[in-house]
Design a protein around this motif. Structure first.
Motif, PDB file in Angstrom:
ATOM      1  N   ILE A   1       0.881  -1.182   0.000  1.00  0.00           N
ATOM      2  CA  ILE A   1       0.000   0.000   0.000  1.00  0.00           C
ATOM      3  C   ILE A   1       0.915   1.228   0.000  1.00  0.00           C
ATOM      4  CG2 ILE A   1      -1.983   1.135   1.051  1.00  0.00           C
ATOM      5  CD1 ILE A   1      -2.635  -1.340   2.550  1.00  0.00           C
ATOM      6  N   TRP A   2       1.433   1.566  -1.157  1.00  0.00           N
ATOM      7  CA  TRP A   2       2.432   2.645  -1.207  1.00  0.00           C
ATOM      8  C   TRP A   2       1.827   4.018  -0.930  1.00  0.00           C
ATOM      9  CZ3 TRP A   2       1.989  -0.544  -5.770  1.00  0.00           C
ATOM     10  CH2 TRP A   2       1.138  -0.032  -6.747  1.00  0.00           C
ATOM     11  N   GLU A   3       0.491   4.168  -1.022  1.00  0.00           N
ATOM     12  CA  GLU A   3      -0.134   5.464  -0.746  1.00  0.00           C
ATOM     13  C   GLU A   3       0.032   5.891   0.711  1.00  0.00           C
ATOM     14  OE1 GLU A   3      -2.498   3.496  -4.063  1.00  0.00           O
ATOM     15  OE2 GLU A   3      -1.663   2.908  -2.135  1.00  0.00           O
ATOM     16  N   LEU A   4       0.301   4.937   1.608  1.00  0.00           N
ATOM     17  CA  LEU A   4       0.461   5.289   3.025  1.00  0.00           C
ATOM     18  C   LEU A   4       1.666   6.192   3.248  1.00  0.00           C
ATOM     19  CD1 LEU A   4      -0.264   1.831   4.723  1.00  0.00           C
ATOM     20  CD2 LEU A   4      -1.801   3.793   4.527  1.00  0.00           C
ATOM     21  N   ASN A   5       2.635   6.142   2.341  1.00  0.00           N
ATOM     22  CA  ASN A   5       3.835   6.966   2.487  1.00  0.00           C
ATOM     23  C   ASN A   5       3.660   8.381   1.932  1.00  0.00           C
ATOM     24  OD1 ASN A   5       5.303   4.774   3.605  1.00  0.00           O
ATOM     25  ND2 ASN A   5       5.658   3.963   1.538  1.00  0.00           N
ATOM     26  N   GLU A   6       2.508   8.655   1.336  1.00  0.00           N
ATOM     27  CA  GLU A   6       2.306   9.960   0.714  1.00  0.00           C
ATOM     28  C   GLU A   6       1.841  11.015   1.712  1.00  0.00           C
ATOM     29  OE1 GLU A   6      -0.439   9.231  -2.429  1.00  0.00           O
ATOM     30  OE2 GLU A   6       0.974   8.026  -3.623  1.00  0.00           O
ATOM     31  N   GLN A   7       1.326  10.590   2.888  1.00  0.00           N
ATOM     32  CA  GLN A   7       0.868  11.538   3.905  1.00  0.00           C
ATOM     33  C   GLN A   7       1.319  11.051   5.281  1.00  0.00           C
ATOM     34  OE1 GLN A   7      -2.981  13.520   3.460  1.00  0.00           O
ATOM     35  NE2 GLN A   7      -3.474  12.092   1.818  1.00  0.00           N
ATOM     36  N   TYR A   8       1.053  11.859   6.281  1.00  0.00           N
ATOM     37  CA  TYR A   8       1.495  11.521   7.627  1.00  0.00           C
ATOM     38  C   TYR A   8       0.769  10.278   8.136  1.00  0.00           C
ATOM     39  CZ  TYR A   8      -2.898  13.679   9.206  1.00  0.00           C
ATOM     40  OH  TYR A   8      -4.229  13.994   9.401  1.00  0.00           O
ATOM     41  N   PRO A   9       1.401   9.482   8.999  1.00  0.00           N
ATOM     42  CA  PRO A   9       0.732   8.298   9.557  1.00  0.00           C
ATOM     43  C   PRO A   9      -0.389   8.704  10.505  1.00  0.00           C
ATOM     44  CG  PRO A   9       2.870   8.630  10.599  1.00  0.00           C
ATOM     45  CD  PRO A   9       2.790   9.623   9.482  1.00  0.00           C
ATOM     46  N   VAL A  10      -1.539   8.074  10.364  1.00  0.00           N
ATOM     47  CA  VAL A  10      -2.702   8.491  11.151  1.00  0.00           C
ATOM     48  C   VAL A  10      -2.773   7.797  12.513  1.00  0.00           C
ATOM     49  CG1 VAL A  10      -4.052   9.045   9.110  1.00  0.00           C
ATOM     50  CG2 VAL A  10      -4.186   6.750  10.076  1.00  0.00           C
ATOM     51  N   LYS A  11      -2.163   6.629  12.637  1.00  0.00           N
ATOM     52  CA  LYS A  11      -2.341   5.874  13.878  1.00  0.00           C
ATOM     53  C   LYS A  11      -1.810   6.611  15.110  1.00  0.00           C
ATOM     54  CE  LYS A  11      -3.196   1.013  13.185  1.00  0.00           C
ATOM     55  NZ  LYS A  11      -2.736  -0.353  13.469  1.00  0.00           N
ATOM     56  N   PRO A  12      -0.587   7.194  15.082  1.00  0.00           N
ATOM     57  CA  PRO A  12      -0.135   7.931  16.277  1.00  0.00           C
ATOM     58  C   PRO A  12      -1.046   9.104  16.626  1.00  0.00           C
ATOM     59  CG  PRO A  12       1.703   7.492  14.799  1.00  0.00           C
ATOM     60  CD  PRO A  12       0.456   7.155  14.059  1.00  0.00           C
ATOM     61  N   VAL A  13      -1.528   9.807  15.611  1.00  0.00           N
ATOM     62  CA  VAL A  13      -2.421  10.938  15.857  1.00  0.00           C
ATOM     63  C   VAL A  13      -3.743  10.443  16.429  1.00  0.00           C
ATOM     64  CG1 VAL A  13      -3.570  12.914  14.797  1.00  0.00           C
ATOM     65  CG2 VAL A  13      -1.325  12.199  13.963  1.00  0.00           C
ATOM     66  N   ALA A  14      -4.261   9.351  15.885  1.00  0.00           N
ATOM     67  CA  ALA A  14      -5.517   8.798  16.389  1.00  0.00           C
ATOM     68  C   ALA A  14      -5.380   8.305  17.827  1.00  0.00           C
ATOM     69  CB  ALA A  14      -5.978   7.659  15.484  1.00  0.00           C
ATOM     70  N   GLU A  15      -4.243   7.707  18.144  1.00  0.00           N
ATOM     71  CA  GLU A  15      -4.016   7.248  19.522  1.00  0.00           C
ATOM     72  C   GLU A  15      -3.973   8.423  20.492  1.00  0.00           C
ATOM     73  OE1 GLU A  15      -0.485   4.943  19.363  1.00  0.00           O
ATOM     74  OE2 GLU A  15      -1.419   3.281  18.262  1.00  0.00           O
ATOM     75  N   MET A  16      -3.389   9.543  20.048  1.00  0.00           N
ATOM     76  CA  MET A  16      -3.367  10.743  20.886  1.00  0.00           C
ATOM     77  C   MET A  16      -4.783  11.244  21.156  1.00  0.00           C
ATOM     78  SD  MET A  16      -1.634  14.452  19.993  1.00  0.00           S
ATOM     79  CE  MET A  16      -2.637  14.622  18.516  1.00  0.00           C
ATOM     80  N   ILE A  17      -5.626  11.235  20.112  1.00  0.00           N
ATOM     81  CA  ILE A  17      -7.005  11.702  20.277  1.00  0.00           C
ATOM     82  C   ILE A  17      -7.779  10.765  21.205  1.00  0.00           C
ATOM     83  CG2 ILE A  17      -9.173  12.125  19.056  1.00  0.00           C
ATOM     84  CD1 ILE A  17      -7.487  12.926  16.619  1.00  0.00           C
ATOM     85  N   GLN A  18      -7.613   9.475  21.016  1.00  0.00           N
ATOM     86  CA  GLN A  18      -8.334   8.519  21.870  1.00  0.00           C
ATOM     87  C   GLN A  18      -7.851   8.580  23.314  1.00  0.00           C
ATOM     88  OE1 GLN A  18      -8.536   4.510  20.296  1.00  0.00           O
ATOM     89  NE2 GLN A  18     -10.443   5.081  19.290  1.00  0.00           N
ATOM     90  N   LYS A  19      -6.564   8.855  23.494  1.00  0.00           N
ATOM     91  CA  LYS A  19      -6.025   8.989  24.847  1.00  0.00           C
ATOM     92  C   LYS A  19      -6.654  10.181  25.564  1.00  0.00           C
ATOM     93  CE  LYS A  19      -1.638   9.750  27.275  1.00  0.00           C
ATOM     94  NZ  LYS A  19      -0.179   9.990  27.091  1.00  0.00           N
ATOM     95  N   ALA A  20      -6.847  11.282  24.836  1.00  0.00           N
ATOM     96  CA  ALA A  20      -7.491  12.459  25.433  1.00  0.00           C
ATOM     97  C   ALA A  20      -8.985  12.231  25.647  1.00  0.00           C
ATOM     98  CB  ALA A  20      -7.282  13.668  24.530  1.00  0.00           C
TER      99      ALA A  20
END
Length: 540
Positions: free
Chosen positions: A440-459
């Motif tokens: 899935i080479w498109e994943l490298n075209e933008q920032y990774p969402v999982k760390p950002v999503a984990e931050m939101i869920q943590k809050a």
């Protein structure tokens, strides 16, 4: 009954039993090979934006709905009505969630399995239109080793399932020439396509009936065909009527016009490309089979009076012309054309199989294989010296280089075994590619969402909607954060949201914080270059 007739009848029954047994063996072998390549490393990478993120979120909201509710009939996306596509595929994914939890593997598994099952189905389609079994085998193997087929079939999208149901429809249409009861399957297959991808069923249905009109027009007037169409279309009609009854003019305008029909005359969400866009997609991603496509299409045209050539010509030409004329163009729209190209290439490969030993092959083939070998060798060397070294890509390119080089040498010598080397090597190379983290080479075209999503869920924000200053909406971020992230470049909209809400949350890059006229902003957390801010007056 005469003795000779009795003996012939026994021999014929025994022959038919052997034929069916061999067909089962080939179908099972193809299915196993397809399941392996379509499911290996399936859940290791995050979901891709747009189709994957959207499909997963709709399926999860169906899965979360209370038992006995009609959420499966009236799905939502972020709590809002979802009018884009009928929910058959979303229901299958929701069922997978109920069995094994919500994750990437269960999200992609239903589509991957259905696409894998289309490989033996193509084999059976070939058995209906070709006299030789090897044509069907070659066609199924070429289809299995096409990069776009494997890659898009593994994603949590609707196209692999649509192609599977279309294959069911075409197989039933072909078998109905011998047994009219298979006409019922034509209507059922058409209905399943419509319940998966809506208006696409009209195009694929038109292809099937155009072929029947050219090849076996008597079937179009058969009562079984119309009974099958009624049976298949009843659930589709019920679903569309239920949507219209529930949502009224809103569904007609959004679900049928803006999300479906308008794609014909205007580009949706800016996906506008020139008419030759899909030809370029085929040229880019069908190697090494692209080398054999011109000769295969010429063979198809020369045999246009035969059923198999009629099917390939109608299937490929009608579909390609229609999607090329549409204003909205997306790479996966071309997916349904690949089985027809595989049938044409399989017919050419069977012709090569019957050539005498040490026959000469076109220079284009050997030169093309040599060029692919050199390019792949260069790729392997490049990734060997990359910093840090990319060992997975090095191995993948080395496998491709070895396959193309050996196949090219055998083809130069006139040895027809180069086809088997090419098929086996292509399968191994694709298997290595899918085992890696690059498919899935498109994943490298933008920032990774999982760390950002984990931050939101943590809050754990109390609000379900969070604003961010961006021009790109990320459906995968919505899915992983379990919130609706509203992307906008309108700073006034964000500032108004900040002022009018007691607990507003903003997802920003630190540099963007200075662009907004907001006060008392408190940074809650940081992740992947983003910050999550809230009013300082709120206790956390």
């Amino acid at each position: 009954m005469q003795e000779g007739s009795f003996i012939w009848s026994r021999l014929e029954r025994r022959y038919q039993a052997v034929v069916k047994r061999l067909d089962w063996i080939w179908a099972i072998a193809l299915l196993v090979a397809a399941v392996i390549i379509f499911t290996i490393n399936l859940g290791e990478l995050p979901l891709r934006d747009w189709d994957e993120g959207t499909v997963a979120q709709v399926a999860r909201e169906i899965w979360r709905a209370p038992a006995g509710s009609l959420h499966w009939l009236f799905p939502t996306l972020g709590g809002e009505p979802y009018h884009n596509k009928p929910p058959l595929m979303h229901l299958l994914i929701a069922w997978a969630y109920s069995l094994a939890g919500v994750n990437e593997w269960t999200t992609r598994l239903p589509g991957a399995i259905l696409t894998a099952m289309s490989v033996p189905l193509l084999y059976y389609v070939g058995r209906e239109i070709f006299h030789q079994r090897m044509v069907s085998v070659y066609s199924a193997l070429v289809y299995l080793t096409m990069l776009p087929v494997v890659r898009h079939g593994r994603l949590a999208m609707l196209d692999g399932a649509s192609v599977f149901f279309f294959m069911v429809m075409m197989l039933c249409a072909l078998r109905s020439r011998r047994n009219l009861r298979y006409c019922l399957g034509v209507g059922i297959g058409l209905g399943l396509i419509c319940l998966t991808k809506g208006m696409l069923g009209l195009l694929l249905g038109a292809i099937a009936f155009t072929f029947l009109y050219w090849d076996t027009p008597r079937l179009l007037l058969n009562k079984y065909m119309w009974i099958g169409l009624i049976i298949g279309c009843l659930p589709v009609g019920f679903w569309y009527f239920a949507q219209w009854e529930h949502y009224g003019h809103t569904f007609t305008q959004i679900g049928m016009v803006e999300q479906s029909l308008s794609r014909i005359w205007q580009p949706v969400e800016g996906h506008k490309q020139p008419p030759w866009y899909y030809l370029v997609e085929i040229l880019k991603y069908t190697h090494p089979w692209l080398l054999f496509l011109p000769a295969s299409l010429r063979l198809t045209w020369d045999n246009r009076n035969l059923s198999w050539a009629k099917l390939v010509l109608v299937w490929s030409c009608v579909y390609l012309v229609v999607i090329s004329l549409m204003s909205t163009k997306l790479p996966w729209y071309v997916f349904p054309i690949y089985p027809s190209l595989a049938l044409a290439i399989g017919a050419k490969f069977a012709e090569i199989e019957n050539l005498p030993i040490l026959s000469s092959f076109p220079r284009l083939w050997t030169i093309g294989l040599g060029v692919l070998a050199v390019v792949a060798t260069g790729g392997s060397i490049f990734y060997s010296f990359a910093k840090p070294p990319q060992h997975d890509l090095q191995l993948i390119f080395a496998a491709v280089a070895g396959t193309m080089a050996l196949a090219g040498i055998l083809a130069e010598r006139g040895d027809g075994q180069f086809l088997k080397v090419l098929l086996w090597g292509s399968y191994i190379s694709l298997l290595l590619f899918m085992k890696s983290n690059y498919w899935i080479w498109e994943l490298n075209e933008q920032y990774p969402v999982k760390p950002v999503a984990e931050m939101i869920q943590k809050a754990n924000p109390s609000t379900q909607k969070i604003y961010t200053l961006s021009n790109a909406h990320r459906p995968s971020l919505d899915f992983y954060s379990d919130r609706t992230i509203i992307a906008t470049l309108n700073t006034n909209e964000i500032e108004q949201y900040w002022q009018n809400n007691s607990k507003p949350y903003l997802l920003l890059k630190e540099a963007d914080l200075g662009k907004l006229k907001i006060s008392a902003a408190k940074i809650i957390d940081r992740a992947a270059g983003f910050i999550l801010v809230i009013k300082d007056t709120v206790r956390l």
